[in-house]
Motif scaffolding. Sequence first.
Motif, PDB file in Angstrom:
ATOM      1  N   LEU B  98     -22.583   0.062   5.000  1.00  0.00           N
ATOM      2  CA  LEU B  98     -21.147  -0.313   4.933  1.00  0.00           C
ATOM      3  C   LEU B  98     -21.164  -0.960   3.466  1.00  0.00           C
ATOM      4  CD1 LEU B  98     -20.071  -1.711   8.348  1.00  0.00           C
ATOM      5  CD2 LEU B  98     -19.846   0.545   7.604  1.00  0.00           C
ATOM      6  N   GLN B  99     -22.050  -1.698   3.081  1.00  0.00           N
ATOM      7  CA  GLN B  99     -21.919  -2.315   2.047  1.00  0.00           C
ATOM      8  C   GLN B  99     -23.218  -2.278   0.905  1.00  0.00           C
ATOM      9  OE1 GLN B  99     -21.757  -6.268   3.743  1.00  0.00           O
ATOM     10  NE2 GLN B  99     -19.495  -6.322   3.901  1.00  0.00           N
ATOM     11  N   THR B 100     -24.548  -2.641   1.126  1.00  0.00           N
ATOM     12  CA  THR B 100     -25.481  -2.424   0.404  1.00  0.00           C
ATOM     13  C   THR B 100     -25.989  -1.088   0.345  1.00  0.00           C
ATOM     14  OG1 THR B 100     -26.755  -3.276   2.180  1.00  0.00           O
ATOM     15  CG2 THR B 100     -26.397  -4.874   0.895  1.00  0.00           C
ATOM     16  N   ALA B 101     -25.245  -0.167  -0.184  1.00  0.00           N
ATOM     17  CA  ALA B 101     -25.755   1.008   0.209  1.00  0.00           C
ATOM     18  C   ALA B 101     -25.152   1.924  -1.103  1.00  0.00           C
ATOM     19  CB  ALA B 101     -24.818   1.867   1.210  1.00  0.00           C
ATOM     20  N   HIS B 102     -25.863   2.987  -1.229  1.00  0.00           N
ATOM     21  CA  HIS B 102     -25.521   3.936  -2.340  1.00  0.00           C
ATOM     22  C   HIS B 102     -24.718   5.170  -1.843  1.00  0.00           C
ATOM     23  CE1 HIS B 102     -29.419   2.311  -3.319  1.00  0.00           C
ATOM     24  NE2 HIS B 102     -28.823   2.003  -4.208  1.00  0.00           N
ATOM     25  N   ARG B 121     -33.832  -1.672  12.623  1.00  0.00           N
ATOM     26  CA  ARG B 121     -33.393  -2.191  14.155  1.00  0.00           C
ATOM     27  C   ARG B 121     -31.994  -1.665  14.075  1.00  0.00           C
ATOM     28  NH1 ARG B 121     -34.225  -7.085  14.811  1.00  0.00           N
ATOM     29  NH2 ARG B 121     -35.446  -7.775  12.860  1.00  0.00           N
ATOM     30  N   TRP B 122     -31.511  -0.594  13.359  1.00  0.00           N
ATOM     31  CA  TRP B 122     -30.027  -0.003  13.483  1.00  0.00           C
ATOM     32  C   TRP B 122     -29.212  -1.038  13.326  1.00  0.00           C
ATOM     33  CZ3 TRP B 122     -31.463   4.709  12.738  1.00  0.00           C
ATOM     34  CH2 TRP B 122     -32.501   5.478  13.898  1.00  0.00           C
ATOM     35  N   ALA B 123     -29.246  -1.932  12.380  1.00  0.00           N
ATOM     36  CA  ALA B 123     -28.400  -2.922  11.792  1.00  0.00           C
ATOM     37  C   ALA B 123     -26.845  -2.412  11.702  1.00  0.00           C
ATOM     38  CB  ALA B 123     -28.714  -3.786  10.541  1.00  0.00           C
ATOM     39  N   HIS B 126     -25.874  -1.536   8.538  1.00  0.00           N
ATOM     40  CA  HIS B 126     -26.401  -0.242   8.126  1.00  0.00           C
ATOM     41  C   HIS B 126     -25.664   1.081   8.734  1.00  0.00           C
ATOM     42  CE1 HIS B 126     -29.382   3.181   7.541  1.00  0.00           C
ATOM     43  NE2 HIS B 126     -29.387   3.404   8.722  1.00  0.00           N
ATOM     44  N   THR B 127     -25.433   0.924  10.090  1.00  0.00           N
ATOM     45  CA  THR B 127     -24.975   1.921  10.829  1.00  0.00           C
ATOM     46  C   THR B 127     -23.503   2.107  10.716  1.00  0.00           C
ATOM     47  OG1 THR B 127     -24.435   0.803  12.676  1.00  0.00           O
ATOM     48  CG2 THR B 127     -26.792   1.807  12.665  1.00  0.00           C
ATOM     49  N   ASP B 408     -16.837   2.797   8.996  1.00  0.00           N
ATOM     50  CA  ASP B 408     -17.957   3.584   9.226  1.00  0.00           C
ATOM     51  C   ASP B 408     -18.418   4.056   7.608  1.00  0.00           C
ATOM     52  OD1 ASP B 408     -16.619   6.245   8.458  1.00  0.00           O
ATOM     53  OD2 ASP B 408     -15.243   5.411   9.834  1.00  0.00           O
ATOM     54  N   ILE B 409     -19.635   4.722   7.657  1.00  0.00           N
ATOM     55  CA  ILE B 409     -20.344   5.040   6.402  1.00  0.00           C
ATOM     56  C   ILE B 409     -19.734   5.958   5.839  1.00  0.00           C
ATOM     57  CG2 ILE B 409     -22.601   3.835   7.098  1.00  0.00           C
ATOM     58  CD1 ILE B 409     -23.466   6.841   7.579  1.00  0.00           C
TER      59      ILE B 409
END
Lengths: 148, 435
Positions: B98-102, B121-123, B126-127, B408-409
């Motif tokens: 959601l945030q720390t992502a490309h 851990r499917w944080a 991340h998800t 969501d992502i």
Amino acid sequence: MARMTAADAAVAVLRREGITDLFGLPGAAINPFYAAVRRDGHLSHTLARHVEGASHMAEGYTRAAPGRIGVCVGTSGPAGTDMITGLYSASADSIPILAITGQAPVARLHKEDFQAVDIAAIAARSPNGRSPSWSRPRFPARCRRRSG
Amino acid sequence: MDLPLDVQLAEIEFDPECYEPLPVMNPAATRAQAEKALDLLGRAQRPVIVAGGGIVNADAADLLVEFAELTGIPVVPTLMGWGVIPDDHRLMAGMAGLQTAHRSGNATLLASDLVIGIGNRWANRHTGNLEVYRDGRTFIHIDIEPTQIGRVFAPDFGIVSDAAQALARMIEVGRERAATRLLPDRSAWAAECVARRTTLERRTHFDHIPIKPQRVFEEMNRAFGPETRYVSAIGLSQIAAAQFLHVYRPRHWINCGQAGPLGWTVPAALGVCVADPDATVVAVTGDYDLQFMIEELAVGAQFNLPYIHVLLNNSYLGLIRQAQRAFDMDYCVQLGFDNINSPETDGYGVDHVKVAEGLGCKALRVRTPDALPQAFEDAKKLAAEFRVPVIVEVMTERVTNIAMSGTDIGNVVEFEELALTAEDAPTAVSFAAAD
């Protein structure tokens, strides 16, 4: 067999577990442990300005290199509660650290002595809780990195 | 380990020479489990590996890269796994979240049909929304902690194993299948993922004054090499760092992922310095994370623990301010004031240069993007000469909204222009990876 204080034995165990560095600050209830560290003379100690800082130093230390874990040390009462944030941060990401606190004498527990808080009970509630307890005999196994 | 005073002082019989560390339980994937994982991977058309921090803890980054190269499957590292595959590796698909992502990491995750999570851990950062994240995909989950399997959602196949053990066993099975041409060719899918990286970069090249934070990361990418150990904690600076910096090795992105306690960065960076005295350690935070435990800088000065602390000073609780947009408010998050002792701080409040110097450290202040390269070079020299922490205080624009999603992502909101050409993101490694 050698006769020694439990604090000396604790330092000897840390040494045998490969611990080389401590982060913390002394206080009345943990001074016997510090005396043992001084007698041993082999552990390097970084004097933090805040006990929470010491706990985060321990976490950064563990994360940086495999094989050794970070150890933070503080006295009873507020030192232990300051470490709770560090225990939460480390355990939430499966990063092992060891937090060592002093405590009031056993007979004075639960009698509202100065800086005598039940830190084991408080820490046991932290998520993924590696609950610390002075009564548990298995603590040496926690000194080493949990892999994976 | 709570030690009552009288327990510490009690005399006991103890022979340190006879003390032996107890064995640590280390569950290992079986051959049958590895075969089944490979069977499921073989039936997928567009598989990805989600590589978590368990791979770092198990020191299994080399095995992870070997497995990815053997099978040709692109890797989406989690924030805790960032560095297990170098950012410029052709199979590095970008981080998802959601945030720390490309942008490419999210797009690749959403284009996949199978996800194999290893040591993750499917944080929820991340998800994001699990319906979107899971939609139609097959999931394999490998983790050392039995209680993690099925904790967030039930995978189609779960393996309780140390990451290194699982990877080694899957490599063994994979090699056998490769020898008999039983491994599918993933080159088209991998090329698709590389293409996504080059077309979905965010822009970093801005010349604005006050400085835009994106430009700071661009200059950091130029100034600091692949040996750099980055340390960060939480907030817009951490999120932007994850979007724009590059990490090439495990344990070179040192970050508290789940808890995110403000103030973590300074002491954690000092801990890294103690663990690896020869390391190049660079911390990156906003002003509030630094202020939270700023007293620990004195520890770095006293014990000669040099590191460079890149401070993005926007005089704001920036992430909270951005979150407050949903409530149409900007409330209790401004850190600025007129500093009666330091009028040159122009209403930004705390004079971090003076505070850092007062604590025995060195500090520089930067106001223009052109001055960033020289400031980083000066900081390196000061750290080497004086062996103390060096703060590089970058006066940034007050309000920067960093790309993120609240849901969501597939729904990440971009606030800035995207990179249309390599000149817009000159330090993005994806353009080089595509050449």
